[in-house]
Design an enzyme around this catalytic site. Structure first.
Site, PDB file in Angstrom:
ATOM      1  N   MET A 136       1.455  25.821  24.072  1.00 30.91           N
ATOM      2  CA  MET A 136       0.925  24.984  22.987  1.00 30.91           C
ATOM      3  C   MET A 136       2.044  24.089  22.444  1.00 30.91           C
ATOM      4  SD  MET A 136      -2.034  27.157  21.149  1.00 30.91           S
ATOM      5  CE  MET A 136      -1.027  28.108  20.044  1.00 30.91           C
ATOM      6  N   GLY A 137       3.121  23.946  23.209  1.00 30.32           N
ATOM      7  CA  GLY A 137       4.198  23.045  22.810  1.00 30.32           C
ATOM      8  C   GLY A 137       5.135  23.661  21.791  1.00 30.32           C
ATOM      9  N   LEU A 162       8.359  23.731  22.121  1.00 28.99           N
ATOM     10  CA  LEU A 162       8.997  24.607  23.110  1.00 28.99           C
ATOM     11  C   LEU A 162      10.338  25.162  22.620  1.00 28.99           C
ATOM     12  CD1 LEU A 162       8.259  22.497  26.325  1.00 28.99           C
ATOM     13  CD2 LEU A 162       6.851  24.275  25.266  1.00 28.99           C
ATOM     14  N   HIS A 163      10.588  26.415  22.977  1.00 28.85           N
ATOM     15  CA  HIS A 163      11.868  27.057  22.674  1.00 28.85           C
ATOM     16  C   HIS A 163      12.360  27.744  23.951  1.00 28.85           C
ATOM     17  CE1 HIS A 163       9.446  30.658  22.542  1.00 28.85           C
ATOM     18  NE2 HIS A 163       8.720  30.175  21.541  1.00 28.85           N
ATOM     19  N   HIS A 173       9.874  29.572  26.206  1.00 26.32           N
ATOM     20  CA  HIS A 173       9.056  28.747  27.111  1.00 26.32           C
ATOM     21  C   HIS A 173       9.894  28.259  28.302  1.00 26.32           C
ATOM     22  CE1 HIS A 173       6.937  27.856  23.152  1.00 26.32           C
ATOM     23  NE2 HIS A 173       5.939  28.287  23.904  1.00 26.32           N
ATOM     24  N   GLN A 193      -8.851  28.666  19.764  1.00 28.96           N
ATOM     25  CA  GLN A 193      -8.255  29.987  19.556  1.00 28.96           C
ATOM     26  C   GLN A 193      -7.736  30.191  18.133  1.00 28.96           C
ATOM     27  OE1 GLN A 193      -5.233  29.120  22.735  1.00 28.96           O
ATOM     28  NE2 GLN A 193      -3.872  30.337  21.443  1.00 28.96           N
ATOM     29  N   LEU A 251      11.558  35.164  20.009  1.00 32.68           N
ATOM     30  CA  LEU A 251      11.368  33.733  19.789  1.00 32.68           C
ATOM     31  C   LEU A 251       9.876  33.406  19.767  1.00 32.68           C
ATOM     32  CD1 LEU A 251      14.153  31.934  21.866  1.00 32.68           C
ATOM     33  CD2 LEU A 251      14.248  32.962  19.593  1.00 32.68           C
ATOM     34  N   SER A 252       9.501  32.556  18.810  1.00 37.16           N
ATOM     35  CA  SER A 252       8.108  32.131  18.658  1.00 37.16           C
ATOM     36  C   SER A 252       8.102  30.801  17.914  1.00 37.16           C
ATOM     37  CB  SER A 252       7.345  33.180  17.838  1.00 37.16           C
ATOM     38  OG  SER A 252       6.173  32.616  17.305  1.00 37.16           O
TER      39      SER A 252
HETATM   40  O1  PAF Z   1       0.384  31.580  24.383  1.00 38.06           O
HETATM   41  C1  PAF Z   1       0.016  30.415  24.157  1.00 38.06           C
HETATM   42  O2  PAF Z   1       0.818  29.523  23.884  1.00 38.06           O
HETATM   43  C2  PAF Z   1      -1.466  30.098  24.207  1.00 38.06           C
HETATM   44  O3  PAF Z   1      -2.229  31.159  23.727  1.00 38.06           O
HETATM   45  C3  PAF Z   1      -1.948  29.655  25.593  1.00 38.06           C
HETATM   46  C4  PAF Z   1      -1.800  30.768  26.624  1.00 38.06           C
HETATM   47  C5  PAF Z   1      -1.162  28.429  26.037  1.00 38.06           C
HETATM   48  C6  PAF Z   1      -3.428  29.277  25.539  1.00 38.06           C
HETATM   49  O4  PAF Z   1      -3.657  28.248  24.635  1.00 38.06           O
END
Ligand code: PAF
Length: 298
Positions: free
Chosen positions: A30-31, A33-34, A37, A61, A185-186
């Site tokens: 979902m961008g 990025l760290h 990712h 979601q 990390l999140s």
């Molecule tokens: O983990 C995520 O970033 C999201 O849940 C995913 C897997 C890209 C689905 O939108």
């Protein structure tokens, strides 16, 4: 690196790779990025001829009152990181491109697993994830797809949906990347105030405390969870759950030797999740830390 924003454009970019039977790897994100990712992209790079990273903040979601509107969107910075990580194609569709008819009538739901733990606190969340991941699998048609183990339940849901719906995709789980103080990390860590950021590593410390207790021979799962919840509460967290499960997310037998400990807790406005795998048999590092009393009990 090519950037594609439409399904048609992506298909055109992937034609040669598909015809040449290249191994295509997908890293759905979902961008914002760290390093976590980027680790996924590096793993994809190791195994695949062509790496596609998707960036899509998936409205399906997010529940009512959750952070869809304020979720950090940092496409320019993300693009630079992906170029440095040797990504081949960035797929960054708009909501209209992904959901041509909104609300979408067809949803993918992985029964049972999606309703507990985070699913119990975020109704519909895993159906949103399962639906968008299924769409991405159909659009990109990857051979391999890479997901972080930090979202342990999400990974389990995706493995199950891949098996149940016969997607010809191999799912690769990639270990969690942590800050030096242990915080996983999140993208949501960016929401934490400086004071909350300094408290946040308590989640990882709590996971490690439970792991040490299990390795020392305790099988009082409910008791350990209750103590962990109390510790987190005393420091200002609002825990949704602290659970000790077997690695398939079922409740463990007292004879279990493999567990995953899972925590979800709010700190201020930020919901943090983390988990720790504990395996007496396979993890020499943990085994060597096992207290002598545990060896006697085993
Ligand atoms: O983990 C995520 O970033 C999201 O849940 C995913 C897997 C890209 C689905 O939108």
């Amino acid at each position: 690196m090519k950037t594609e924003t439409t399904v048609q454009g992506l298909n055109a970019s992937l034609t040669a790779a598909r015809l040449g039977r290249k191994t295509i790897g997908l890293v759905p994100t979902m961008g914002n990025l760290h390093s976590g990712h980027i680790q996924l992209v590096q793993e994809a790079r190791r195994y695949c001829d062509l790496v596609v990273v998707s960036i899509f903040v998936n409205p399906l979601q997010f529940g009512v009152g959750e952070d869809f509107d304020r979720y950090p969107r940092t496409l320019d910075e993300d693009r630079k990181l992906l170029v440095d990580a040797s990504c081949d194609i960035l797929f960054a569709p708009t909501v209209d491109q992904m959901y041509q008819q909104w609300p979408q009538a067809t949803l993918v739901t992985v029964g049972g697993l999606s309703e507990e733990l985070c699913g119990a606190h975020r109704p519909g969340h895993f159906s949103g994830v399962a639906t968008v991941v299924s769409k991405l699998f159909n659009i990109v048609q990857p051979n391999l797809a890479f997901f972080g183990e930090k979202d342990y339940q999400q990974l389990a849901v995706i493995r199950r949906l891949t098996a149940d719906l016969c997607f010809p995709v191999e799912i690769i789980g990639v270990p969690t990347i942590r800050a030096a103080d242990g915080l996983a990390l999140s993208s949501r860590n960016a929401y934490l105030s400086p004071e909350d950021r300094s408290k946040a590593p308590l989640i990882y410390q709590t996971l490690n405390w439970i792991a040490a207790e299990l390795l020392a021979g305790s099988r009082e799962y409910d008791n350990l969870s209750a103590k962990a919840v109390a510790t987190l509460k005393s420091q200002g967290f609002e825990p949704d759950y602290v659970e000790i499960r077997s690695t398939d997310l079922l409740h463990p037998e007292s004879t279990a030797k493999e567990w995953v400990i899972l925590v979800a807790a709010k700190l201020g406005q930020t919901r943090l999740i983390d988990n720790l795998l504990v395996n007496i048999g396979k993890d020499p590092e943990l085994r060597s830390k096992r207290p002598v009393s545990a060896s006697r009990k085993a």
